[in-house]
Design an enzyme around this catalytic site. Sequence first.
Site, mmCIF file in Angstrom:
data_model
loop_
_atom_site.group_PDB
_atom_site.id
_atom_site.type_symbol
_atom_site.label_atom_id
_atom_site.label_comp_id
_atom_site.label_asym_id
_atom_site.label_seq_id
_atom_site.Cartn_x
_atom_site.Cartn_y
_atom_site.Cartn_z
ATOM 1 C CE LYS A 111 -1.554 -4.352 3.308
ATOM 2 N NZ LYS A 111 -1.940 -5.638 2.693
ATOM 3 C CB SER B 162 -0.878 -0.015 1.254
ATOM 4 O OG SER B 162 -1.437 1.258 1.497
ATOM 5 C CE1 TYR C 275 -3.736 -2.106 5.598
ATOM 6 C CE2 TYR C 275 -2.768 -0.145 4.613
ATOM 7 C CZ TYR C 275 -3.471 -1.323 4.482
ATOM 8 O OH TYR C 275 -3.910 -1.722 3.254
#
Lengths: 351, 351
Positions: free
Chosen positions: A175, A143, A171
């Site tokens: 990732k 991402s 997050y």
Amino acid sequence: MLMQSAQPAGPCHIVITGGAGFLGVRLARTLLAQGQLSLAGAPPASITRITLVDRAAPPADLLADARVTALTGDLNELLEEKDAVAPVVTKDTAIVFHLAAAVSGECEADFDLGMRSNFAATLALLQACRAVKTKPVVVFASSLAVFGDSPEQPIPPAIEDNTLPTPQSSYGIQKFIGEQLVADYTRKGFIRGRNVRLMTVSVRPGKPNAAASSFLSGMIREPLAGVRAACPVAPDTPVALSSPARTVQGIIRAAEASDQAWGPRTALTLPALTTTPAEMAAALERVAGPEVVALIDWVPDPAIHNIVKTWPARIHAVRAAGLGLLPEENFDDIIQEYIRENPYAVKLPIR
Amino acid sequence: MLMQSAQPAGPCHIVITGGAGFLGVRLARTLLAQGQLSLAGAPPASITRITLVDRAAPPADLLADARVTALTGDLNELLEEKDAVAPVVTKDTAIVFHLAAAVSGECEADFDLGMRSNFAATLALLQACRAVKTKPVVVFASSLAVFGDSPEQPIPPAIEDNTLPTPQSSYGIQKFIGEQLVADYTRKGFIRGRNVRLMTVSVRPGKPNAAASSFLSGMIREPLAGVRAACPVAPDTPVALSSPARTVQGIIRAAEASDQAWGPRTALTLPALTTTPAEMAAALERVAGPEVVALIDWVPDPAIHNIVKTWPARIHAVRAAGLGLLPEENFDDIIQEYIRENPYAVKLPIR
């Protein structure tokens, strides 16, 4: 022996984690429609099976396709299961699209949930791919959230292919760690990995969610349905977006590119259209008329504005361009695509 | 209330993983000698206890110090132990220096060993630090091995503070993942983390090891002891080195710098002297004479040369310089330091 032929080589068994999610479903439909897939530069192979792994069941049209199998359950539990009747990855698995993830808001609110869903699940999936010893292709959906602006470490004006990620969320960290694991499993010859960083997708159909980026679809989708929607950031805030179609195109290109065309194991950042809510509203007015745009409420929300302004807005995706992956040229096209694909979600008459 | 005073505040309990290793022992001796430590910019505190965690027992001089405790065992097992009599991390732990690691050669030969020793142990240690809820300072010894040159992705001519790491070894990947975990545990307020990337240390006392970098100490150490030693790379191969003293200085600075002085959570790359084996030999000749240098065998080993040439040789350590951390100015000083500190290892008469 030359393998060039009009007949696809085969068979090709595909696994999609997060296969009942928005992107997973769109990817599965696209793959089923094209019927074949060229794995990392190999001749096209017939898609003989797609296994959709998700906590939720996939939609009926996918289940109705004889090539589709649903594996329903928690990904970590499915991977932990010893001697499973239906393992997630088998020797027949040619490729895994790993899209399953807890979203950024969840990971920030519940650190352990994020570590389990995004980090431990990715590691367990890679171990499962390694264990079958057949070197499956693994496309890992990373991402743009690996990048984040902070006062101590400002991001550059545009993200380049070799910009150092400095994630400002769990997050993003999870990732980025996933990218490193995929890179090393690839270097070691356990898998053939492809790390691809996705953009914020707009216009996403369906309902609003808790993501800070939700408004970037909602401010278009809701007015088209005759419903009011808020834009919580300043109208001139730059944002980087990609349509659902271009996002899935990027994911499939990651699977199909030859090793040489793909290049280094470092993640490939997909291209994005840089726009602003003001420009998005102007596009909506051109496409759907002033009555539709009047349904946007410009109500600043400092909490959301403060998150959104840490996101990179300009992507200089040279490597992606070399693979033929280009950003949309304007947001009008993205709205048109949404209307064409979701006629039942559009309630207002379009001029 | 102002806490400025000549009397150190205290107490300060220190944990060093890898505490019986070369750097751990040197760090412990340095800390014991200075007697106090300023934690992340706080007033100096008395060092009341140092726990040395390692598979091996620390040397006798350390064990003889009343402030030293040895915790001997496998780090993963010690951390996994429920209701341990002597846990690795307690509420009294003010700071953890996490130096324990499997070395690069081991990690490349045995992937699972590296994942366990460098990756799982680091995660378990961070979880232990989080569990005590007292936000200990954690200094994580990362490595220049996060950088690696490859044909698909050449490294830049000099490593800058914001150069993108592209690890070309499992060791480098595991260290880089550790940096990400430390950064996010810090951002979440679970610990106060400091990521610091160490250089190849030369001259390292003791015996040769299996590391590809071993010759960078051996080609100096062995001749000084009257023993022949090989240099397996071309004499003009650029290499980046740091002395044991400067390395420990960098580790302690990472512990003592205030948050503001330290800056972003991204790892700080320590400075290095860029030299070549030819220049190192010339320095050895200046310091110890031609008879000593004649004990170096210039025997190229393509396998080692091919590894060493992927390592960055030039470090532009601007951030470290801002913290007062500078590279040595010449290799002569490094040899002099080794001779001064290891008189019993020097057998040949020094001019």
